[in-house]
Design a protein around this motif. Structure first.
Motif, short mmCIF file in Angstrom:
data_model
loop_
_atom_site.label_atom_id
_atom_site.label_comp_id
_atom_site.label_asym_id
_atom_site.label_seq_id
_atom_site.Cartn_x
_atom_site.Cartn_y
_atom_site.Cartn_z
N THR A 28 0.83 -1.21 0.00
CA THR A 28 0.00 0.00 0.00
C THR A 28 0.86 1.25 0.00
OG1 THR A 28 -0.20 -0.08 2.41
CG2 THR A 28 -1.97 -1.11 1.15
N GLN A 29 2.04 1.19 0.61
CA GLN A 29 2.94 2.35 0.63
C GLN A 29 3.40 2.70 -0.79
OE1 GLN A 29 3.04 -0.31 2.58
NE2 GLN A 29 3.21 0.35 4.70
N PHE A 30 3.72 1.68 -1.56
CA PHE A 30 4.15 1.90 -2.95
C PHE A 30 2.99 2.46 -3.77
CE2 PHE A 30 5.23 0.75 -7.28
CZ PHE A 30 6.59 0.95 -7.34
N SER A 31 1.80 1.93 -3.56
CA SER A 31 0.61 2.42 -4.28
C SER A 31 0.36 3.89 -3.98
CB SER A 31 -0.62 1.60 -3.92
OG SER A 31 -0.48 0.29 -4.38
N ALA A 32 0.58 4.29 -2.73
CA ALA A 32 0.38 5.70 -2.35
C ALA A 32 1.37 6.60 -3.09
CB ALA A 32 0.53 5.87 -0.84
N ALA A 75 13.51 11.98 -4.48
CA ALA A 75 14.01 11.74 -3.12
C ALA A 75 12.85 11.57 -2.14
CB ALA A 75 14.91 12.90 -2.69
N GLU A 76 11.83 12.39 -2.29
CA GLU A 76 10.65 12.30 -1.42
C GLU A 76 9.94 10.96 -1.61
OE1 GLU A 76 6.30 14.45 -0.91
OE2 GLU A 76 7.91 15.55 -1.91
N ASP A 77 9.77 10.55 -2.87
CA ASP A 77 9.08 9.30 -3.16
C ASP A 77 9.85 8.09 -2.63
OD1 ASP A 77 7.13 10.80 -4.40
OD2 ASP A 77 7.80 10.33 -6.44
N LEU A 78 11.16 8.07 -2.87
CA LEU A 78 11.96 6.94 -2.37
C LEU A 78 11.98 6.91 -0.85
CD1 LEU A 78 14.93 6.92 -4.91
CD2 LEU A 78 13.13 5.19 -4.65
N ALA A 79 12.04 8.07 -0.23
CA ALA A 79 12.01 8.13 1.24
C ALA A 79 10.71 7.55 1.78
CB ALA A 79 12.21 9.56 1.72
N PHE A 93 16.27 9.54 5.14
CA PHE A 93 16.15 8.89 3.85
C PHE A 93 16.10 9.91 2.71
CE2 PHE A 93 13.49 5.55 6.34
CZ PHE A 93 14.65 4.99 6.88
N ARG A 94 15.31 10.97 2.89
CA ARG A 94 15.17 12.01 1.87
C ARG A 94 16.53 12.68 1.60
NH1 ARG A 94 11.93 15.22 4.33
NH2 ARG A 94 10.15 13.87 4.01
N ALA A 95 17.27 12.99 2.65
CA ALA A 95 18.58 13.63 2.49
C ALA A 95 19.53 12.71 1.71
CB ALA A 95 19.17 13.98 3.85
N PHE A 96 19.53 11.43 2.04
CA PHE A 96 20.39 10.47 1.34
C PHE A 96 20.04 10.41 -0.14
CE2 PHE A 96 20.64 6.09 -0.28
CZ PHE A 96 22.01 5.89 -0.26
N TYR A 97 18.75 10.25 -0.45
CA TYR A 97 18.34 10.12 -1.84
C TYR A 97 18.54 11.42 -2.62
CZ TYR A 97 16.20 5.60 -0.73
OH TYR A 97 15.98 4.30 -0.35
N ALA A 98 18.56 12.55 -1.94
CA ALA A 98 18.75 13.84 -2.61
C ALA A 98 20.22 14.14 -2.88
CB ALA A 98 18.14 14.95 -1.76
N ASP A 99 21.13 13.34 -2.34
CA ASP A 99 22.56 13.56 -2.51
C ASP A 99 22.97 13.13 -3.93
OD1 ASP A 99 25.38 13.46 -2.48
OD2 ASP A 99 25.41 12.90 -0.35
N VAL A 108 18.07 1.40 -6.35
CA VAL A 108 16.80 1.14 -5.66
C VAL A 108 15.66 1.21 -6.67
CG1 VAL A 108 15.21 1.94 -3.87
CG2 VAL A 108 17.68 1.90 -3.43
N LEU A 109 15.66 2.23 -7.53
CA LEU A 109 14.62 2.37 -8.54
C LEU A 109 14.58 1.14 -9.45
CD1 LEU A 109 15.07 6.12 -9.48
CD2 LEU A 109 13.05 5.10 -8.40
N LYS A 110 15.74 0.68 -9.87
CA LYS A 110 15.81 -0.50 -10.74
C LYS A 110 15.26 -1.73 -10.01
CE LYS A 110 18.96 -3.38 -13.38
NZ LYS A 110 20.35 -3.72 -13.66
N ALA A 111 15.63 -1.91 -8.76
CA ALA A 111 15.17 -3.06 -7.98
C ALA A 111 13.66 -3.04 -7.80
CB ALA A 111 15.87 -3.11 -6.63
N LEU A 112 13.09 -1.84 -7.68
CA LEU A 112 11.64 -1.72 -7.49
C LEU A 112 10.86 -2.18 -8.71
CD1 LEU A 112 11.55 1.73 -5.69
CD2 LEU A 112 10.80 -0.45 -4.72
N ARG A 113 11.48 -2.11 -9.89
CA ARG A 113 10.79 -2.52 -11.13
C ARG A 113 10.79 -4.03 -11.31
NH1 ARG A 113 13.31 2.32 -12.82
NH2 ARG A 113 15.13 1.25 -13.63
N ASP A 114 11.54 -4.75 -10.48
CA ASP A 114 11.63 -6.20 -10.61
C ASP A 114 10.88 -6.86 -9.45
OD1 ASP A 114 12.29 -8.89 -10.80
OD2 ASP A 114 14.45 -8.55 -10.95
N TRP A 115 9.67 -7.32 -9.75
CA TRP A 115 8.84 -7.94 -8.71
C TRP A 115 9.52 -9.16 -8.10
CZ3 TRP A 115 3.40 -7.22 -7.42
CH2 TRP A 115 2.86 -6.04 -7.95
#
Length: 139
Positions: free
Chosen positions: A42-46, A79-83, A106-112, A122-129
């Protein structure tokens, strides 16, 4: 007959990070990982709903024409979405945001931008169920 529910994915997975050289990272023999909510959660759907709403708003603000947000805004939104779908960091710290609570850290890390290659992993891994198959190592 196959009980198709045996194929259900887990809500989260730990993604083993690689350095810029493509080698998996370890700290004291333990894998350096980021635990994230996956596409079945549900978090991903949001987050997907929020992304769609942003795109629709940009179109409305641009007289119905497709428009792309400026690079700085896209980076901040990513960064916000990944966080929002990150559960935890495992076996690493991010000193520039030391002391900040979960989402802020998390947001600060992803924004770096200098660590952007890790956000891309992380984005690539999310596309692989398959990374969210129960018992998966998330690699």
């Amino acid at each position: 007959m196959l009980d198709i529910t045996t194929q259900a994915v887990a809500d989260t997975a730990a993604i083993h990070l690689k350095g810029a050289d493509g080698e998996y990272l370890y700290s004291n023999g333990k894998p350096v990982r980021i635990v994230v909510f996956g596409p079945g959660s549900t978090q991903f759907s949001a987050v997907e709903a929020r992304q769609t709403n942003r795109a629709v708003k940009r179109m409305q603000d641009n007289d119905g024409k497709v428009s792309v947000a400026p690079p700085e805004q896209r980076a901040a939104e990513q960064a916000e979405d990944l966080a929002a779908i990150t559960v935890a960091f495992e076996n690493f710290t991010y000193p520039p945001a030391e002391g900040k609570p979960g989402q802020e850290l998390f947001r600060a890390f992803y924004a770096d931008a200098k660590l952007g290659f890790m956000a891309q992993q992380v984005l690539k891994a999310l596309r692989d169920w398959g990374n969210f198959k129960p018992g998966s190592a998330g690699n």
